[in-house]
Motif scaffolding. Structure first.
Motif, PDB file in Angstrom:
ATOM      1  N   PHE B  18       6.194  -4.619  -5.901  1.00 59.35           N
ATOM      2  CA  PHE B  18       8.058  -5.402  -6.042  1.00 59.35           C
ATOM      3  C   PHE B  18       7.711  -4.424  -7.554  1.00 59.35           C
ATOM      4  O   PHE B  18       9.225  -4.049  -7.890  1.00 59.35           O
ATOM      5  CB  PHE B  18       7.572  -6.611  -5.907  1.00 59.35           C
ATOM      6  CG  PHE B  18       8.833  -7.081  -6.472  1.00 59.35           C
ATOM      7  CD1 PHE B  18      10.066  -7.149  -5.574  1.00 59.35           C
ATOM      8  CD2 PHE B  18       9.078  -8.042  -7.938  1.00 59.35           C
ATOM      9  CE1 PHE B  18      11.199  -7.908  -6.610  1.00 59.35           C
ATOM     10  CE2 PHE B  18      10.440  -7.979  -8.758  1.00 59.35           C
ATOM     11  CZ  PHE B  18      11.507  -8.096  -8.154  1.00 59.35           C
ATOM     12  N   VAL B  19       6.518  -4.787  -7.979  1.00 60.51           N
ATOM     13  CA  VAL B  19       7.033  -3.622  -9.460  1.00 60.51           C
ATOM     14  C   VAL B  19       7.418  -3.115  -9.623  1.00 60.51           C
ATOM     15  O   VAL B  19       8.777  -2.494 -10.136  1.00 60.51           O
ATOM     16  CB  VAL B  19       5.810  -4.981 -10.530  1.00 60.51           C
ATOM     17  CG1 VAL B  19       5.953  -4.362 -11.913  1.00 60.51           C
ATOM     18  CG2 VAL B  19       5.986  -6.299 -10.342  1.00 60.51           C
ATOM     19  N   GLY B  21       8.316  -1.322  -8.039  1.00 56.31           N
ATOM     20  CA  GLY B  21       9.575  -0.136  -7.268  1.00 56.31           C
ATOM     21  C   GLY B  21      10.735  -0.787  -7.639  1.00 56.31           C
ATOM     22  O   GLY B  21      12.239   0.194  -7.843  1.00 56.31           O
ATOM     23  N   ARG B  22      11.000  -1.718  -9.060  1.00 53.55           N
ATOM     24  CA  ARG B  22      12.054  -2.204  -9.327  1.00 53.55           C
ATOM     25  C   ARG B  22      11.771  -1.482 -10.942  1.00 53.55           C
ATOM     26  O   ARG B  22      13.274  -1.007 -11.053  1.00 53.55           O
ATOM     27  CB  ARG B  22      11.120  -3.952 -10.020  1.00 53.55           C
ATOM     28  CG  ARG B  22      12.766  -4.511 -10.425  1.00 53.55           C
ATOM     29  CD  ARG B  22      11.996  -5.329 -11.239  1.00 53.55           C
ATOM     30  NE  ARG B  22      12.701  -5.750 -12.294  1.00 53.55           N
ATOM     31  CZ  ARG B  22      14.258  -6.201 -13.073  1.00 53.55           C
ATOM     32  NH1 ARG B  22      14.219  -6.770 -11.911  1.00 53.55           N
ATOM     33  NH2 ARG B  22      14.116  -5.788 -13.957  1.00 53.55           N
ATOM     34  N   ARG B  23      10.516  -1.145 -11.028  1.00 54.80           N
ATOM     35  CA  ARG B  23      10.361   0.145 -12.508  1.00 54.80           C
ATOM     36  C   ARG B  23      11.014   1.787 -11.675  1.00 54.80           C
ATOM     37  O   ARG B  23      11.912   1.933 -12.812  1.00 54.80           O
ATOM     38  CB  ARG B  23       8.778  -0.017 -12.691  1.00 54.80           C
ATOM     39  CG  ARG B  23       9.057   0.718 -14.216  1.00 54.80           C
ATOM     40  CD  ARG B  23       7.415   0.957 -14.458  1.00 54.80           C
ATOM     41  NE  ARG B  23       7.202  -0.593 -14.915  1.00 54.80           N
ATOM     42  CZ  ARG B  23       6.007  -0.762 -14.953  1.00 54.80           C
ATOM     43  NH1 ARG B  23       5.236  -0.217 -14.176  1.00 54.80           N
ATOM     44  NH2 ARG B  23       5.917  -2.003 -15.168  1.00 54.80           N
ATOM     45  N   SER B  41      15.958  -5.924  -8.339  1.00 57.48           N
ATOM     46  CA  SER B  41      15.070  -6.150  -7.704  1.00 57.48           C
ATOM     47  C   SER B  41      14.523  -6.346  -6.791  1.00 57.48           C
ATOM     48  O   SER B  41      13.979  -6.516  -5.636  1.00 57.48           O
ATOM     49  CB  SER B  41      14.698  -7.467  -8.013  1.00 57.48           C
ATOM     50  OG  SER B  41      16.205  -8.418  -7.832  1.00 57.48           O
ATOM     51  N   TYR B  43      15.372  -3.691  -5.003  1.00 57.82           N
ATOM     52  CA  TYR B  43      14.479  -2.114  -4.938  1.00 57.82           C
ATOM     53  C   TYR B  43      13.173  -2.637  -4.739  1.00 57.82           C
ATOM     54  O   TYR B  43      12.543  -2.261  -3.769  1.00 57.82           O
ATOM     55  CB  TYR B  43      15.435  -0.863  -5.615  1.00 57.82           C
ATOM     56  CG  TYR B  43      16.377  -0.564  -5.654  1.00 57.82           C
ATOM     57  CD1 TYR B  43      16.720   0.717  -5.097  1.00 57.82           C
ATOM     58  CD2 TYR B  43      17.400  -1.273  -6.602  1.00 57.82           C
ATOM     59  CE1 TYR B  43      17.405   1.216  -4.581  1.00 57.82           C
ATOM     60  CE2 TYR B  43      19.012  -0.641  -6.039  1.00 57.82           C
ATOM     61  CZ  TYR B  43      18.736   0.958  -4.922  1.00 57.82           C
ATOM     62  OH  TYR B  43      19.782   1.533  -5.197  1.00 57.82           O
ATOM     63  N   GLY B  44      12.995  -3.709  -5.697  1.00 59.52           N
ATOM     64  CA  GLY B  44      11.743  -3.888  -5.820  1.00 59.52           C
ATOM     65  C   GLY B  44      11.492  -4.767  -4.463  1.00 59.52           C
ATOM     66  O   GLY B  44      10.292  -4.771  -3.932  1.00 59.52           O
ATOM     67  N   ARG B 148       8.889   4.278  -1.919  1.00 62.76           N
ATOM     68  CA  ARG B 148       8.938   4.281  -3.270  1.00 62.76           C
ATOM     69  C   ARG B 148       9.785   5.513  -3.682  1.00 62.76           C
ATOM     70  O   ARG B 148      10.574   5.508  -4.097  1.00 62.76           O
ATOM     71  CB  ARG B 148       7.570   3.898  -4.134  1.00 62.76           C
ATOM     72  CG  ARG B 148       7.976   4.296  -5.400  1.00 62.76           C
ATOM     73  CD  ARG B 148       6.704   4.200  -6.105  1.00 62.76           C
ATOM     74  NE  ARG B 148       7.139   5.000  -7.366  1.00 62.76           N
ATOM     75  CZ  ARG B 148       7.284   5.963  -8.065  1.00 62.76           C
ATOM     76  NH1 ARG B 148       7.549   6.837  -7.376  1.00 62.76           N
ATOM     77  NH2 ARG B 148       7.334   6.009  -9.578  1.00 62.76           N
TER      78      ARG B 148
END
Lengths: 434, 460, 271
Positions: B18-19, B21-23, B41, B43-44, B148
């Motif tokens: 999650f982290v 993806g979000r980044r 979020s 995307y995360g 990703r």
């Protein structure tokens, strides 16, 4: 079909004579009385049930103890004087217990009488003495007064559950044993204290050694599995059906199906568990994980129905407002509808769980009815649950198990009342009326 | 609890995904993120789902098959002759090995072969755990990297995530149907096996029920021994007694609560009924067996009647008391659905309350009440614990409520509790009884639910 | 008691006016719902064989007053009535008075038709049965036939007497309810907006009916429609905010109201 014709007729007024009115009011009072009677019968039966269980069960929470000077004889416990825990653990503490009784009653000499004498003490006396010696090895070699639990027959006698009036042949204690107990009591050596065994032990064949902890832990493990499965699945199902499902044959089928499942006899779920979880998937018998699975399937409809009701209670205006600011339908549900419905959902869940906690029949099918002494440690250990423990004890012939059964029922009911109390509290505290 | 560990590990991995993806979304979205279709979020979440779901699926499959494979490997490694032929014995052996493997201190009296097997079991378990960890990690990372690499500002992450969640919700809602199918299939398969041994007509119309005898004499399907008519009669008798007790009491309680009780009385009586409804059936069973049955026996004895110590009457009466709150709450619901305008109309004609209730409210609510009674009948038929504890096992062909009878549920419970040999007609008979029980209650429930729903629609 | 009852043609009583004796007499009536006062010091006379219309904006207390006359407010929790209402000189709030007997003398027709879920016949026969008005089936048939006839319904339902009353059309249902009320032979019939749930044609039919039956009964009708009050009533009482503002002969109220509020209401300024 009546054929009516209009003819001039006598003017008829309602019969409002005092006699007739009195009769009608008498019927009214009778009817009302039937209502009160019905309530009284229901309440009376409830009172009788709770009363009889309290009356039979309160004595399970204390026990009879006999204070005896116990000589922790080093010759028996640790002849070599090593104080090695393994040696202390392996010693014959039953002999120590017997010796202390014999010391109290030196006149008793015959083999049979001595055995009868030793039967005054609980079956687990040796384990208790061992625990004392293990905990405090310094006691070895000294004589200490220890309050030892009495056997269940003595316990029943002292609690007045066995009548002295019946003939010797009809009771489990002999006249001699009665006399010994009288002597001990006269010496002030008989005392009553909290029955800790009842709360700290698993099942046992001996009433005085049996406790509810094993079943209680088993219940908790089973309920954890049930909750972990049923809650998310039920909420997901309810949210889907209430908020997203298209109205078609399939969703109709699901609805009818859920309503029907809620009314399927619980024992059928047990058969399902036996055939599918044990037979097909080969999960372990008697395990809380299987019990939890079965009860989860059983509880699902209850939680689904409660969740749908509380979702339905959230007014459409909330949804419209959220849609109005551009939220997607899933955002509307997760950000607004479900949080608002949560108190109702939780209340329904707790009530469903309380019902699952009291369920017995399906667990009999999957072997949670086995005699299990150990307190379960994991989800796959053999275990039993409180209501099954009640069933098992209710079947045991020993007099002492009657009070244990009622005691276990009291523990079960108190747990249920606590759960329902939480549900009522949640409802009062958080539920809002729209 | 290695399973829980793996679950937590997978969830951790998904959190990491999650982290990441979000980044990544923030990176490709540029400084003002205006180009991103969805919130970062989402995307995360997209990446986390792609990482977590395959890993969980693989893990679940693994858990399903691993114990069986490990067990059979351990059994294969045992010295020849130690593996018994009887599958039931085998499961005992497996339990013994598992217990040894988990034991902190190995008892000194244990069989050395078993100790070796336990050690083997432990080493296999360890290998399996390591392998599972590796597989989970690999699957998770592949999913993570794949998802990703697909992140771009134009990707509609929210819609994709919501689509996935919607599918998940749909699958959950289908579970209830799956449950019903599983019930039906498991009952039907075992019943078919039973009916291969015992003709279905013997089962449905036979007058003698004694499964125990059939087993002892080793006469599989000896004719007459599996005649279920005494069970049907016993079930009907106890159900009838309970309904005779529950319906009048429940109906009058509902009437009293709806039309007579003061708010204060209602505030007392309603919780009382809820308590009564919440008492576990095993408690009612205990009450029936230890309080009501001896009382009835004593009462019968004092007026010269011979009441069996496990009489149908005791079980039926207590079951009736158990069903009272059920009947009263259902009747309360349907009578409340009768519009106030009808009560007003009757009162305005000078009817007393009881006349209004008897001649307007109850007739108007009758379909709903009948539906409720049908549900109560279904419940009484399926109730197990009270009859197991208070009605006994004697399959008497009688309608005398003072004698002991047995019911379908009692027989299911007793046939399947205790020593079990799958495949014997004795245990299979339980499934045939279960199938019958399921069908009867299904019909009752469907009819009742239909009647009640039609009734509600009328006044809504 | 055994006087042969014949239907008086409406034309003959049309002129009955100020001279009719008072049947219902209300003096200083106050009604409270809990803390809230719904009616304030209402004084009103209702005369025999007349139709008295109660008009006023919603929530003005006209229905509350109507329901005081047969004590239907008794069933509402927290409702308290003070003052004196008498029926033929008998205080109906007297503690000795029997509500059941009162309601047999004061019938009521409700806003929404509320036939019982029984057959048409049983709906009409309900009242006579509970009050023991017929000794046998023949007498009951007679009562039912006469009541249906007077409610103008007999011709329409003659073949459907055993069908459920709920299956009739809205207007027929309301006339069935009137027949049900008539069957008990009450002295007074209260009507609470009896036409508000009906279409214009059914309304016209009911209004005609009201005019026909007033020859034999005393009627009090609550209505939202001033036209209806003007059409069917001989006397009109205007309620506003729980007060009885003005009462008098209908033509007078509608042509030369004394009170400014009445004037405002009938000219459509508010309400």
């Amino acid at each position: 079909m009546t054929d009516l014709a209009v003819r001039p007729m006598a003017l008829r007024r309602p019969d409002l004579s005092a006699t007739r009115l009195r009769r009608r009011y008498a019927a009214e009072r009778r009817f009302r009385f039937y209502g009160i009677l019905a309530v009284a019968v229901a309440a009376g039966m409830l009172g009788l049930l709770l009363g009889s269980i309290l009356y039979k069960g309160y004595s399970a929470f204390y026990r009879t103890e006999i204070a005896l000077p116990v000589n922790f004889d080093p010759a028996v416990i640790d002849p070599a004087g090593t104080r090695d825990p393994a040696v202390i653990a392996a010693a014959d503490y039953a002999k120590i217990a017997r010796d202390s009784l014999n010391a109290r009653f030196p006149d008793v000499s015959s083999r049979a009488d001595r055995r009868a004498l030793s039967q005054l003490l609980a079956a687990g006396t040796d384990l208790r003495l061992r625990a004392i010696a293990m905990k405090n090895p310094a006691i070895i070699g000294t004589t200490a007064t220890v309050e030892l639990a009495a056997s269940d027959d003595v316990d029943m006698l002292m609690k007045g559950r066995i009548s002295r009036a019946v003939g010797e042949a009809d009771r489990t204690l002999t006249d001699k044993q009665l006399a010994w107990m009288d002597e001990l009591e006269a010496d002030g050596l008989v005392a009553y204290s909290l029955n800790t065994t009842f709360f700290t032990a698993g099942d046992s064949r001996e009433p005085e050694e049996a406790g509810v902890l094993g079943a209680f832990i088993g219940s908790i493990l089973t309920m954890l599995v049930t909750l972990a499965l049923a809650f998310p699945l039920a909420v997901a199902t309810a949210v889907y059906l209430e908020e997203f499902a298209p109205k078609n044959r399939w969703t109709d089928l699901i609805e009818v199906n859920i309503n029907n499942l809620a009314a399927v006899p619980s024992i059928v779920f047990g058969l399902l568990g036996l055939a599918i979880f044990l037979g097909f998937f080969g999960l372990p018998r008697s395990a809380p994980v299987v019990g939890g699975l079965v009860l989860a399937l059983m509880t699902l409809p209850t939680i689904i129905i409660a969740t749908r009701a509380s979702l339905k209670a959230v007014p459409p205006s909330i949804r419209e407002a959220a849609y109005g600011v551009g939220a997607s339908s899933l955002q509307v549900v997760t950000h607004h509808v479900v949080p608002l419905a949560l108190p109702g959902i939780l209340t329904g869940t707790i009530i469903g769980m309380a019902r699952a906690l009291g369920e017995t029949a399906p667990l009999l099918m999957i072997g949670m009815v086995a005699f299990i002494v150990d307190v379960p440690k994991g989800f796959t250990d053999a275990a039993t649950v409180l209501p099954v423990q009640v069933y098992l004890w209710a079947d045991s012939p020993e007099r002492g198990f009657v009070e244990k059964t009622s005691g276990a029922i009291i523990v079960l009911l108190v747990t249920l009342i606590l759960m329902n109390g939480i549900a009522v509290f949640l409802r009062r505290r958080f539920e809002r009326r729209w | 609890m290695p399973n829980v560990t793996f679950l937590v590990a997978t969830l951790l991995l998904a959190t990491v995904a999650f982290v990441i993806g979000r980044r990544r979304a923030v990176e490709v979205g540029g400084p003002r993120r205006r180009d991103l279709h969805s919130l970062p979020s989402y995307y995360g979440l997209y990446v986390a789902l792609w990482c977590g779901i395959p890993a969980l699926a693989v893990g679940a499959l693994w858990m399903m098959f691993e114990p069986g494979i490990v067990d059979s490997l351990v059994l294969d490694a045992l010295p020849a002759g130690m593996v018994p032929a009887d599958p039931h014995q085998v499961s005992f052996l497996q339990t013994a090995i598992r217990r040894l493997a988990n034991a902190a201190v190995i008892p000194s009296d244990a069989d050395p072969a078993l100790i070796a097997a336990a050690a083997h079991y432990n080493s296999l378990q360890q290998t399996a755990s390591l392998a599972l960890a590796a597989v989970l990690l690999a699957v998770g990372i592949v999913g993570l990297v794949w998802a990703r690499s697909h992140i771009s500002p134009a990707m509609r992450a929210r819609n994709r995530v919501e689509k996935l969640i919607m599918i998940a919700l749909f699958v959950c809602s289908c579970l209830s149907v799956l449950t019903t199918i599983a019930i039906v299939l498991s009952l039907i398969f075992e019943s078919i096996r039973f009916f291969q041994a015992v003709p279905i007509t013997d089962f449905l119309f036979g007058l003698e029920w004694s499964p125990q005898t059939a087993m002892r004499a080793d006469q599989v399907g000896s004719s007459g021994a599996f005649g279920a008519v005494p069970l049907f009669l016993g079930t009907a008798l106890i159900t009838a007694i309970s309904i005779v007790v529950a319906v009048p009491i429940g109906l009058f309680v509902a009437i009293y609560l709806a039309d007579y009780a003061s708010p204060r009385a209602r505030a007392v009586v309603k919780p009382l009924l809820e308590i009564l409804a919440g008492i576990p059936t095993v408690v009612f069973g205990f009450f029936a067996a230890l309080t009501v049955a001896p009382f009835l026996r004593g009462l019968g004895g004092s007026i010269g009647l011979d009441v069996a110590s496990e009489s149908a009457l005791a079980a039926g009466v207590v079951m009736g008391i158990m069903i009272v709150p059920f009947v009263s709450s259902l009747s309360d619901d349907v009578m409340n659905a009768v519009p106030q305008s009808l009560r007003d109309g009757s009162a305005a004609l000078g009817a007393t309350k009881s006349e209004t209730i008897r001649q307007v409210v109850v007739p108007a609510a009758l379909p709903g009440i009948v539906g409720g009674v049908l549900l109560a009948v279904s419940r009484a038929i399926g109730e197990t614990m009270i009859v197991v504890m208070a009605a006994g096992l004697a399959a008497n062909l009688t309608v005398n409520p003072l004698e002991a009878v047995t019911t379908v549920t009692v027989q299911i419970a007793t046939l399947l509790v205790g020593d079990q040999e799958f495949d014997s007609p004795k245990t299979l008979a339980a499934f045939a009884l279960g199938l019958l029980l399921f069908c009867v209650t299904l019909v009752l429930n469907l009819v009742a639910l239909h009647v009640v729903r039609k009734y509600r629609e009328k006044y809504d | 008691m055994a006087a042969i009852e014949t239907l008086v043609p409406p034309a003959k009583v049309a002129a009955a006016g100020a001279g009719s004796p008072v049947t219902v007499e209300a003096r200083d009536v106050n009604v409270y719902y809990g803390e809230k006062q719904a009616l304030k010091q209402v004084d009103l006379d209702v005369r025999r064989h007349e139709v008295t219309a109660l008009i006023g904006p919603s929530g003005c207390g006209k229905s509350t007053f109507l329901r005081c006359i047969n004590r239907m407010n008794d069933v509402i929790e927290g409702c308290r009535v003070t003052g004196r209402i008498s029926l033929d000189g008998e205080d109906i709030y007297d503690s000795d008075l029997d509500v059941v007997a009162l309601r047999a003398r004061v019938g009521m027709v409700f806003q929404k038709p509320n036939p019982f879920p029984k057959s048409v016949y049983d709906n009409v026969a309900y009242g006579p049965r509970i009050h023991g008005m017929a000794a046998n089936r023949g007498e009951l048939d007679e009562i039912v036939a006469n009541s249906l006839e007077r409610a103008g319904l007999l011709k329409e339902v003659r073949d459907r007497l055993n069908d459920p009353g709920t299956g009739l059309s809205g207007g027929q249902q309301q006339r069935l309810c009137i027949a049900r009320a008539i069957a008990v032979n009450p002295e007074v019939i209260l009507m609470d907006e009896p036409c508000s749930a009906l279409d214009p044609i059914a309304t016209a039919r009911i209004e005609e009916l009201i005019d026909e039956i007033r020859a034999n009964y005393t009627i009090v009708i609550v209505t939202h429609s001033m036209q209806q009050a003007a059409r069917v009533s001989q006397r009109t009482a205007f309620f506003h905010l729980g007060e009885l503002v003005e009462a008098g002969d209908t033509p007078e109220i509608f042509t030369s109201p004394r009170d400014r509020r009445t004037h405002g209401y009938i000219t459509g300024r508010f309400g």
